[in-house]
Design an enzyme around this catalytic site. Sequence first.
Site, PDB file in Angstrom:
ATOM      1  CG  ASN A  14      -1.891   1.317   1.223  1.00 17.20           C
ATOM      2  OD1 ASN A  14      -1.902   2.203   0.523  1.00 17.20           O
ATOM      3  ND2 ASN A  14      -2.706   1.249   2.278  1.00 17.20           N
ATOM      4  NE  ARG A  80      -6.318   1.495  -0.071  1.00 15.40           N
ATOM      5  CZ  ARG A  80      -6.360   2.654   0.629  1.00 15.40           C
ATOM      6  NH1 ARG A  80      -5.234   3.176   1.226  1.00 15.40           N
ATOM      7  NH2 ARG A  80      -7.271   3.488   0.464  1.00 15.40           N
ATOM      8  CG  HIS A 169     -12.683   3.656   2.719  1.00 20.62           C
ATOM      9  ND1 HIS A 169     -13.230   4.571   3.688  1.00 20.62           N
ATOM     10  CD2 HIS A 169     -11.388   4.074   3.095  1.00 20.62           C
ATOM     11  CE1 HIS A 169     -12.584   5.432   4.329  1.00 20.62           C
ATOM     12  NE2 HIS A 169     -11.295   5.048   3.984  1.00 20.62           N
ATOM     13  CG  HIS A 197     -14.145   2.125   6.595  1.00 21.96           C
ATOM     14  ND1 HIS A 197     -13.280   0.879   6.439  1.00 21.96           N
ATOM     15  CD2 HIS A 197     -13.102   2.965   6.915  1.00 21.96           C
ATOM     16  CE1 HIS A 197     -11.800   1.133   6.537  1.00 21.96           C
ATOM     17  NE2 HIS A 197     -11.786   2.518   6.697  1.00 21.96           N
ATOM     18  CG  LEU A 198     -17.342   4.827  11.395  1.00 21.72           C
ATOM     19  CD1 LEU A 198     -18.298   5.104  12.526  1.00 21.72           C
ATOM     20  CD2 LEU A 198     -17.664   5.564  10.390  1.00 21.72           C
ATOM     21  N   GLY A 199     -12.612   5.130  10.155  1.00 21.99           N
ATOM     22  CA  GLY A 199     -11.152   5.094  10.496  1.00 21.99           C
ATOM     23  C   GLY A 199     -10.738   6.661  10.726  1.00 21.99           C
ATOM     24  CG  ASN A 200      -6.960   8.481  10.753  1.00 22.73           C
ATOM     25  OD1 ASN A 200      -7.206   9.108  11.927  1.00 22.73           O
ATOM     26  ND2 ASN A 200      -5.759   7.495  11.006  1.00 22.73           N
ATOM     27  N   GLY A 201     -10.042   8.182   7.600  1.00 20.82           N
ATOM     28  CA  GLY A 201     -10.946   8.287   6.660  1.00 20.82           C
ATOM     29  C   GLY A 201     -12.426   7.518   7.214  1.00 20.82           C
ATOM     30  NE  ARG A 230      -9.616  12.547   3.753  1.00 18.93           N
ATOM     31  CZ  ARG A 230      -9.728  11.153   3.344  1.00 18.93           C
ATOM     32  NH1 ARG A 230     -10.624  10.595   2.646  1.00 18.93           N
ATOM     33  NH2 ARG A 230      -8.595  10.470   3.840  1.00 18.93           N
ATOM     34  CG  ASP A 271      -6.565   9.487  17.993  1.00 14.68           C
ATOM     35  OD1 ASP A 271      -5.600   8.831  17.576  1.00 14.68           O
ATOM     36  OD2 ASP A 271      -7.206   9.129  18.906  1.00 14.68           O
ATOM     37  CG  PHE A 272     -13.323   9.014  17.362  1.00 14.76           C
ATOM     38  CD1 PHE A 272     -14.286   9.691  16.825  1.00 14.76           C
ATOM     39  CD2 PHE A 272     -13.961   8.333  18.568  1.00 14.76           C
ATOM     40  CE1 PHE A 272     -15.705   9.907  17.187  1.00 14.76           C
ATOM     41  CE2 PHE A 272     -15.200   8.133  18.955  1.00 14.76           C
ATOM     42  CZ  PHE A 272     -15.853   9.194  18.060  1.00 14.76           C
ATOM     43  N   GLY A 319     -11.109   1.699  12.826  1.00 13.10           N
ATOM     44  CA  GLY A 319     -10.549   1.950  14.303  1.00 13.10           C
ATOM     45  C   GLY A 319     -11.708   2.455  15.254  1.00 13.10           C
TER      46      GLY A 319
END
Length: 390
Positions: A14, A80, A169, A197-201, A230, A271-272, A319
Amino acid sequence: MTGSSPQAPVLVLNAGSSSLKYQVVVPESAEVLAGGTVERIGEDGSGVADHAAAVRTVTDQLDAAGVDLARTGLRAVGHRVVHGGPDFSDPVLLDDAVVADIRDLVPLAPLHNPGALAGIEAARDAFADVAQVAVFDTAFFASLPAAAATYAIPKEVSEEHRLRRYGFHGTSHRYVSRAVADLVGRPLESFTQVVLHLGNGCSASAVDGGVAVDTSMGLTPLQGLVMGTRSGDVDPAVFTFLHQQAGMSVADIDTMLNKRSGLKGLAGANDFREVLARADDGDADARLALDVYVHRLRHYVGAYTAVLGGLDVLTFTAGVGENSPVLRAAVVANLGRLGIAVDPARNEARSREARVISPDGSPVTVTVVPTNEELEIARQAAALLERHGG
Ligand code: ADP
C-alpha cells in the site's frame, strides 16, 4: 514464478506518496508472516530516497524477520490502488498497458495514484518474476446504479472529465460485507446491509445482496461523513464563497477541506480518542465535533435504510467503529422505531472478533466486524491468478 504452492503468501503493498505499508499474508489461512511500514520516503535525511529504496528496505526487513520469500514461494504482489476510474471494476494483472491506464487516472486522484504508481514500478523491478496485481479502492462501487453514481450537473461536463461518484474504501466494504454474511449465517444474496467504515477516513455503504448500491464518498474521498481531517459533505458553494468573499486560493481551500477540517477543524484533534477525552473533560468544541460526527452518521443510516427499502444488518468497522462503544451507542440511540438498537452489555464487551451487538430477535442485526484490507487484497490477487490458471 518461484515455485508457488497454494499456501504461498502474497506480498501486499500500500504505497502512498511518502510511505509504503506492506504485509506478507497467506490468503487461505489469513496467516500474517510479516508486516510493517517504511516512512518518510524521499524526505531529507530519511535514508529512503525513493520507492525503489523503500522496496529494498521491505526486502531487508523481511530478511531480518527470517521471512524467506524465495523458499516460501511468493505467489503475487498485490497493490492497493486508490482510484480505478470508470474502467477498472475488478482486480487486474499489471502490465505496461495497465500501468499506463492507471497513470491516465492521476488527474482524478492527484493525491493518491502517483504514490501507488511509484510503488508498482519499484515492485515490478524488484520482483520481476512474480505476478503483480492491482486492487482498486473504487472497484466495489463500480456497481452503483446510475441514479446513485450520477451528479446532477451538465452531462457533457461529467462525460468530458469523467465526473461521477466513484466511492472509496471499497476493499474494506467488500471484505466486511462478506464477513457479515458468515457472522450472521445468511447467504450474502439474501439481505441488505449498511457498513460504516470509521477510521481516519470514514465512509458508509449500502449493500443489497452483496452488491454496493450507494456510498458516501464521491469523485474523491472528501465527500460524505465527517472524518479525522476531512469535512465530508459541505454545500459546494462554500468553495466559491471562500474563494470570492474570503480571498482564499483554490489550493488553500482544497487543503483546508482535506487536511484542516473534520474533527481536527472542529475540536483541534483528528484522533477520535482524543476528541472523546476532551469532550469528557467538558470541552464544548469537542462535544460539538462529536455531535456533528454522529448526526452525519445517523443521516446516512436513515438515508440508506430508505435506499435499500429496509435494513437487515448495520455494521461498524475500522478504528473508531471497532473500538468505540460510546460512538456506536450514540449512532443507534433512539432508532428503535427503525428496528435498530444495541444491547448495552454486548456493545461494551471488548473483543477483537466479529460479533453481534444487537439484542436477540432485533429486527435489524447490529454487528462489529474488524476490517482486513490486506487480507482482502491478497485474496483478490490469488483469485485472479487462479482464474488465469496461475
Ligand atoms: P486508518 O484509517 O488510518 O486505517 P484506523 O482504522 O486505524 O485508521 O482508525 C483510526 C481511528 O480509530 C483514530 O481516530 C483512533 O482514535 C480511533 N480509535 C482507535 N482505537 C479507539 C478506541 N479504543 N476508542 C475510540 N477510538 C479509537
